[in-house]
Design a protein around this motif. Structure first.
Motif, PDB file in Angstrom:
ATOM      1  N   GLY A 248     101.589  10.413 -47.837  1.00 27.47           N
ATOM      2  CA  GLY A 248     101.993   9.759 -46.598  1.00 27.47           C
ATOM      3  C   GLY A 248     101.494  10.486 -45.371  1.00 27.47           C
ATOM      4  N   ARG A 249     101.575  11.826 -45.395  1.00 27.98           N
ATOM      5  CA  ARG A 249     101.114  12.597 -44.242  1.00 27.98           C
ATOM      6  C   ARG A 249      99.604  12.478 -44.051  1.00 27.98           C
ATOM      7  NH1 ARG A 249     101.723  17.728 -45.346  1.00 27.98           N
ATOM      8  NH2 ARG A 249     102.760  17.573 -47.363  1.00 27.98           N
ATOM      9  N   HIS A 250      98.877  12.361 -45.130  1.00 31.38           N
ATOM     10  CA  HIS A 250      97.422  12.252 -45.008  1.00 31.38           C
ATOM     11  C   HIS A 250      96.981  10.817 -44.714  1.00 31.38           C
ATOM     12  CE1 HIS A 250      97.833  16.240 -46.764  1.00 31.38           C
ATOM     13  NE2 HIS A 250      96.645  16.480 -46.263  1.00 31.38           N
ATOM     14  N   ARG A 251      97.768   9.854 -45.139  1.00 24.04           N
ATOM     15  CA  ARG A 251      97.461   8.480 -44.738  1.00 24.04           C
ATOM     16  C   ARG A 251      97.573   8.317 -43.226  1.00 24.04           C
ATOM     17  NH1 ARG A 251     100.989   3.477 -46.974  1.00 24.04           N
ATOM     18  NH2 ARG A 251     102.613   4.715 -45.952  1.00 24.04           N
ATOM     19  N   GLU A 252      98.517   9.020 -42.638  1.00 22.80           N
ATOM     20  CA  GLU A 252      98.676   8.948 -41.183  1.00 22.80           C
ATOM     21  C   GLU A 252      97.450   9.470 -40.438  1.00 22.80           C
ATOM     22  OE1 GLU A 252     102.245  11.008 -40.228  1.00 22.80           O
ATOM     23  OE2 GLU A 252     103.573   9.491 -41.120  1.00 22.80           O
ATOM     24  N   LEU A 253      96.674  10.335 -41.085  1.00 19.67           N
ATOM     25  CA  LEU A 253      95.441  10.841 -40.471  1.00 19.67           C
ATOM     26  C   LEU A 253      94.293   9.837 -40.580  1.00 19.67           C
ATOM     27  CD1 LEU A 253      95.312  14.562 -41.695  1.00 19.67           C
ATOM     28  CD2 LEU A 253      96.200  13.670 -39.535  1.00 19.67           C
ATOM     29  N   GLY A 254      94.484   8.798 -41.373  1.00 18.63           N
ATOM     30  CA  GLY A 254      93.444   7.793 -41.524  1.00 18.63           C
ATOM     31  C   GLY A 254      92.803   7.739 -42.896  1.00 18.63           C
ATOM     32  N   PHE A 255      93.256   8.575 -43.830  1.00 18.82           N
ATOM     33  CA  PHE A 255      92.662   8.543 -45.168  1.00 18.82           C
ATOM     34  C   PHE A 255      93.055   7.259 -45.896  1.00 18.82           C
ATOM     35  CE2 PHE A 255      92.277  13.040 -44.208  1.00 18.82           C
ATOM     36  CZ  PHE A 255      90.981  13.290 -44.643  1.00 18.82           C
ATOM     37  N   THR A 256      92.085   6.687 -46.576  1.00 26.42           N
ATOM     38  CA  THR A 256      92.297   5.420 -47.273  1.00 26.42           C
ATOM     39  C   THR A 256      92.226   5.564 -48.789  1.00 26.42           C
ATOM     40  OG1 THR A 256      89.933   4.887 -47.121  1.00 26.42           O
ATOM     41  CG2 THR A 256      91.363   4.087 -45.340  1.00 26.42           C
ATOM     42  N   GLU A 257      91.811   6.728 -49.261  1.00 28.33           N
ATOM     43  CA  GLU A 257      91.747   6.973 -50.713  1.00 28.33           C
ATOM     44  C   GLU A 257      92.079   8.431 -50.972  1.00 28.33           C
ATOM     45  OE1 GLU A 257      88.550   6.741 -54.447  1.00 28.33           O
ATOM     46  OE2 GLU A 257      88.135   5.693 -52.555  1.00 28.33           O
ATOM     47  N   ILE A 258      92.981   8.669 -51.904  1.00 32.43           N
ATOM     48  CA  ILE A 258      93.350  10.015 -52.299  1.00 32.43           C
ATOM     49  C   ILE A 258      93.010  10.189 -53.770  1.00 32.43           C
ATOM     50  CG2 ILE A 258      95.273  11.626 -52.622  1.00 32.43           C
ATOM     51  CD1 ILE A 258      96.528  10.540 -50.106  1.00 32.43           C
ATOM     52  N   VAL A 259      92.347  11.283 -54.087  1.00 25.51           N
ATOM     53  CA  VAL A 259      91.842  11.525 -55.433  1.00 25.51           C
ATOM     54  C   VAL A 259      92.548  12.740 -56.019  1.00 25.51           C
ATOM     55  CG1 VAL A 259      89.780  11.874 -56.840  1.00 25.51           C
ATOM     56  CG2 VAL A 259      89.605  10.652 -54.655  1.00 25.51           C
TER      57      VAL A 259
END
Length: 300
Positions: free
Chosen positions: A259-270
């Motif tokens: 969630g915290r990294h989605r807020e930065l704009g990331f659209t894919e987490i691996v």
């Protein structure tokens, strides 16, 4: 863009002794993409089993139907654009158009000298990458190409019939430096980062701030060529940031991280598929629960 969850399967298991099962499981668990590292060997795995990326992905394509497949990442260290283009075109055909090429400038270590060359300086590595990516782009989109470059040449190189995915399979360009980020902006359908090595041993807050800066550099490079930010996927390869030892301890821990990294704009987490007794050791049950439950909790 909605958040996607993908995995990396390191090629350390023989195909008939658990290797095949991992790729089939990745599809069954619903991951968006399953990647593998394109190295000759890597770090602590150097003296153990390590299989080649292209044959592994070919085999994975044959036992899956929906799962996207890719490298994370391929580099010029031991690749040439002409032969790589032919391999990729073939992989795209075998998979029915499910291949993504993760590509980066490469680094130091075994891959950098395995073919007998002297280790390249950071400047030469960047120069080679700046020539490699545009040439590979052309090789995958033009049926015949002759090109004479500083580092790489092609003489009447054929790419017939071309990729299943048009105009070519997508590039996920791994880059944090200014020249690499510009390549991602101009040639990438996705941009990849593993974070900032300067804060791998820092705090989560320091890592988030470093990633915020990286995303800002990408958005600036996109704006300079008139490209909208939402036209490129932003991919975070996990396992190296300060949270690497805690983010896979529970579904809640991962959801908080994602969630915290989605807020930065990331659209894919691996996330890495667990490997016992390694830097990527993790509870298999938690890993599977993250794959099947995390996105729902994130509302993605």
């Amino acid at each position: 863009m909605s958040l996607r969850l993908s995995t990396v399967i390191l090629p350390v298991r023989p195909w008939h002794e658990g290797g095949r099962d991992q790729w089939e499981r990745a599809e069954r668990l619903g991951f968006h993409t399953a990647y593998t590292y394109d190295h000759l060997t890597w770090r602590t795995f150097r003296d153990g089993p390590w299989y080649a990326a292209v044959p592994t992905l070919t085999a994975a394509a044959a036992v899956t139907d929906r799962l996207r497949l890719g490298t994370l990442v391929t580099s010029p260290n031991f690749r040439h654009p002409v032969t790589l283009a032919k391999d990729l075109m073939t992989l795209d055909d075998v998979s029915g158009g499910r291949i993504t090429l993760g590509i980066g400038a490469g680094g130091n270590g075994f891959d950098a000298v395995a073919l007998g060359q002297e280790e390249w300086s950071p400047r030469e590595r960047a120069d080679r990458f700046a020539e490699f990516v545009p040439l590979l782009d052309r090789l995958l989109t033009e049926s015949s190409l002759t090109h004479h470059g500083t580092f790489y040449s092609a003489v009447e190189a054929r790419s017939i019939p071309g990729c299943v995915q048009r105009p070519r399979l997508p590039f996920a360009v791994a880059a944090t430096g200014p020249r690499g980020v510009k390549l991602a902006a101009s040639h990438g359908q996705a941009w990849v980062t593993a974070g900032d090595p300067k804060v791998f041993e820092g705090t989560p807050e320091q890592s988030l701030e470093a990633l915020r800066v990286q995303v800002g550099k990408l958005e600036k490079a996109l704006a300079e060529i008139g490209r909208e930010s939402d036209t490129i996927e932003k991919v975070l390869l996990t396992g190296f940031t300060p949270e690497r030892s805690t983010m896979l301890e529970s579904v809640d821990a991962f959801v908080d991280f994602a969630g915290r990294h989605r807020e930065l704009g990331f659209t894919e987490i691996v996330i890495h598929a667990p490997i016992p007794d390694s830097d990527f050791a993790a509870d298999e049950n938690v890993f599977e629960r993250i794959a099947t439950e995390a996105l729902a909790q994130l509302g993605a």
